[in-house]
Each structure stands twice: as C-alpha cells, then as structure tokens.
Design a protein around this motif. Structure first.
Motif, PDB file in Angstrom:
ATOM      1  N   ILE A 122       0.850  -1.190   0.000  1.00 15.92           N
ATOM      2  CA  ILE A 122       0.000   0.000   0.000  1.00 15.92           C
ATOM      3  C   ILE A 122       0.888   1.243   0.000  1.00 15.92           C
ATOM      4  O   ILE A 122       1.762   1.389   0.859  1.00 15.92           O
ATOM      5  CB  ILE A 122      -0.920   0.029   1.228  1.00 15.92           C
ATOM      6  N   LEU A 123       0.677   2.130  -0.968  1.00 10.43           N
ATOM      7  CA  LEU A 123       1.432   3.379  -1.041  1.00 10.43           C
ATOM      8  C   LEU A 123       0.764   4.420  -0.150  1.00 10.43           C
ATOM      9  O   LEU A 123      -0.382   4.807  -0.377  1.00 10.43           O
ATOM     10  CB  LEU A 123       1.494   3.890  -2.481  1.00 10.43           C
ATOM     11  N   VAL A 124       1.485   4.846   0.882  1.00 11.50           N
ATOM     12  CA  VAL A 124       0.951   5.816   1.842  1.00 11.50           C
ATOM     13  C   VAL A 124       1.645   7.155   1.641  1.00 11.50           C
ATOM     14  O   VAL A 124       2.880   7.223   1.610  1.00 11.50           O
ATOM     15  CB  VAL A 124       1.167   5.330   3.295  1.00 11.50           C
ATOM     16  N   THR A 158      11.866  10.626   1.318  1.00 12.07           N
ATOM     17  CA  THR A 158      11.836  11.786   2.203  1.00 12.07           C
ATOM     18  C   THR A 158      12.095  13.066   1.419  1.00 12.07           C
ATOM     19  O   THR A 158      12.540  13.031   0.264  1.00 12.07           O
ATOM     20  CB  THR A 158      12.886  11.662   3.325  1.00 12.07           C
ATOM     21  N   VAL A 159      11.838  14.198   2.052  1.00  6.72           N
ATOM     22  CA  VAL A 159      12.012  15.503   1.409  1.00  6.72           C
ATOM     23  C   VAL A 159      13.441  15.710   0.932  1.00  6.72           C
ATOM     24  O   VAL A 159      13.684  16.392  -0.059  1.00  6.72           O
ATOM     25  CB  VAL A 159      11.595  16.627   2.388  1.00  6.72           C
ATOM     26  N   SER A 160      14.402  15.101   1.614  1.00 11.07           N
ATOM     27  CA  SER A 160      15.812  15.267   1.239  1.00 11.07           C
ATOM     28  C   SER A 160      16.115  14.786  -0.176  1.00 11.07           C
ATOM     29  O   SER A 160      17.124  15.178  -0.764  1.00 11.07           O
ATOM     30  CB  SER A 160      16.708  14.516   2.228  1.00 11.07           C
ATOM     31  N   LEU A 161      15.244  13.950  -0.739  1.00 10.77           N
ATOM     32  CA  LEU A 161      15.471  13.398  -2.077  1.00 10.77           C
ATOM     33  C   LEU A 161      14.912  14.286  -3.184  1.00 10.77           C
ATOM     34  O   LEU A 161      15.128  13.996  -4.371  1.00 10.77           O
ATOM     35  CB  LEU A 161      14.838  12.005  -2.181  1.00 10.77           C
ATOM     36  N   THR A 176      11.314  14.652   6.584  1.00  8.80           N
ATOM     37  CA  THR A 176       9.874  14.410   6.506  1.00  8.80           C
ATOM     38  C   THR A 176       9.564  13.366   5.445  1.00  8.80           C
ATOM     39  O   THR A 176      10.061  13.436   4.320  1.00  8.80           O
ATOM     40  CB  THR A 176       9.131  15.716   6.172  1.00  8.80           C
ATOM     41  N   MET A 177       8.732  12.387   5.797  1.00  8.99           N
ATOM     42  CA  MET A 177       8.376  11.320   4.867  1.00  8.99           C
ATOM     43  C   MET A 177       7.310  11.805   3.886  1.00  8.99           C
ATOM     44  O   MET A 177       6.278  12.339   4.283  1.00  8.99           O
ATOM     45  CB  MET A 177       7.867  10.107   5.651  1.00  8.99           C
ATOM     46  N   MET A 178       7.573  11.609   2.601  1.00  7.72           N
ATOM     47  CA  MET A 178       6.612  11.980   1.564  1.00  7.72           C
ATOM     48  C   MET A 178       5.761  10.789   1.139  1.00  7.72           C
ATOM     49  O   MET A 178       4.576  10.922   0.856  1.00  7.72           O
ATOM     50  CB  MET A 178       7.331  12.551   0.336  1.00  7.72           C
TER      51      MET A 178
END
Length: 222
Positions: A122-124, A158-161, A176-178
């Motif tokens: 599941i993509l959250v 994450t936002v860092s990517l 922060t998790m995207m």
C-alpha cells in the motif's frame, strides 16, 4: 509562468455591505503587501473560482483593481463556507518580484511503485506539499515525485530526495516522509488468524485428554 489575470474593484469595509456583496455574486477580499496599503476589494465569484482552480496558492495572479495596472499577487487566507464550500473571503498578497518569498508547493506523485504491483503493498502519502523559498517568478507550479524506486515493504521517500532548480530553496524538514510502502493489512489479518488456529489446535488435545481421564474415573467408580 505568466500571471493569470483577475479583475477586482474596491469596496466599503463594513459588515452590512459584505452581506450585500455576497448576495450579488461577489466575494469580498483584501489586497495587502509590504509596499502597499491594505485595500478592501471585491471580485466576481465565478471568475475567482475559475482563477483559483488554475492558480491555487502558488501561481502568480495579476490582480487588476479598478482601472489600475495589474499587480503580481498570490492568493492567501482563502475562507470557505463549511456547508457549500463556496469562497466567502480571500486575501491577496502583493509580491515584489525582486524579493524572495515562501510558499507551499503541491507534490505530484508519478510512476508506479513495484512494491504495490508485485507485492500488493500500500502506497501511503505522508505530505501533499512542501514549503519553498524563491523569487516570485521562480515559484514552481508543482514538484513531481517518482515512486518507481519503492520496491519493498517499508521503502520510503523523504524531502531530502527532492530535486528542484537551484533558484529554489526547500524549507521543509529534509527528514519528513513523503511516501512509504506498507504491507497489505489483509496479510497481517490472515497471519493473526493462523496463529489463533494453531493455538486452538494445541489446546484441544489437552481438553480431550482430560475428558478421557474423567470418563475412565467415572467408569472405575461404577
């Protein structure tokens, strides 16, 4: 990107007049900014909804008040009716094109995560926008997130990517998790059921054994 244009008029800043404005199909608002005085305005409701559907809160809107020249603005503090979702008030921030500003940019998830297709994961989504800082002309309409690198359960982005133009600075926390892949819940429920069944099977022989002992004792007593 060229600013989307919207026409407005000045208005009287009284509560009684605001009710009449809405009844006539207009939306009250305020134009403000560091280099401009707060100006009560009004605009046609249909025109405003159309412009916001294209611009949102991070695309420049060329706001023309009366016969004045259009000024670059961003929509801010949009208030909506709770029941009908109609816009009942809006603020416009007049920006200075040579000064950096902060804005929330929506994330657009593209591609397909292998973990969802091959493993049933599941993509959250963790967030739907990130805060950035840049010159008004450099504001991106959106930022794309490719989820095709998510191949296993618990893989995350994450936002860092995020990759953005050099003129844009991301202000959101890089940790922060995207997006994240979670194991399907149905599998977890099935595993719990299997465990419960195994426990019942282990307990059953004990009950049968005790019953047999009781029956034997009763036969001996007779």
């Amino acid at each position: 990107m060229e600013p989307i244009e919207l026409k407005a008029e000045t208005r009287e800043a009284t509560r009684k007049r605001v009710r009449h404005i809405r009844a006539e199909g207009y939306v009250p608002g305020v134009l403000y900014g560091r280099q401009t005085e707060n100006t009560p305005i009004q605009m046609e409701s249909k025109a405003l909804h159309k412009v916001l559907s294209m611009a949102g809160g991070n695309v420049l809107i060329g706001l023309q008040v009366g016969d004045n020249e259009p000024v670059p603005t961003l929509a801010r503090e949009v208030q909506r009716d709770v029941l009908r979702n109609n816009i009942i008030h809006i603020d416009f921030l007049q920006v200075v094109m040579t000064e950096r500003i902060a804005a929330d940019i929506p994330l657009v998830f593209v591609g397909e995560a292998p973990a969802t297709k091959e493993l049933g994961g599941i993509l959250v989504h963790g967030i739907d926008a990130v805060e950035v800082e840049c010159l008004p002309a450099d504001l991106p309409a959106s930022i794309e997130i490719d989820v095709s690198s998510l191949v296993n359960f618990n893989d995350s982005l994450t936002v860092s990517l995020l990759q953005v133009p050099s003129a844009v600075t991301i202000l959101s926390d890089p940790e922060t998790m995207m997006a994240r892949i979670e194991a399907p819940r149905i599998v977890e429920e099935e595993e719990e059921e299997v465990v419960e069944e195994e426990e019942e099977v282990l307990e059953e022989p004990e009950m049968v054994g005790k019953k047999a002992e009781v029956e034997q004792e009763e036969a001996e007593e007779e």
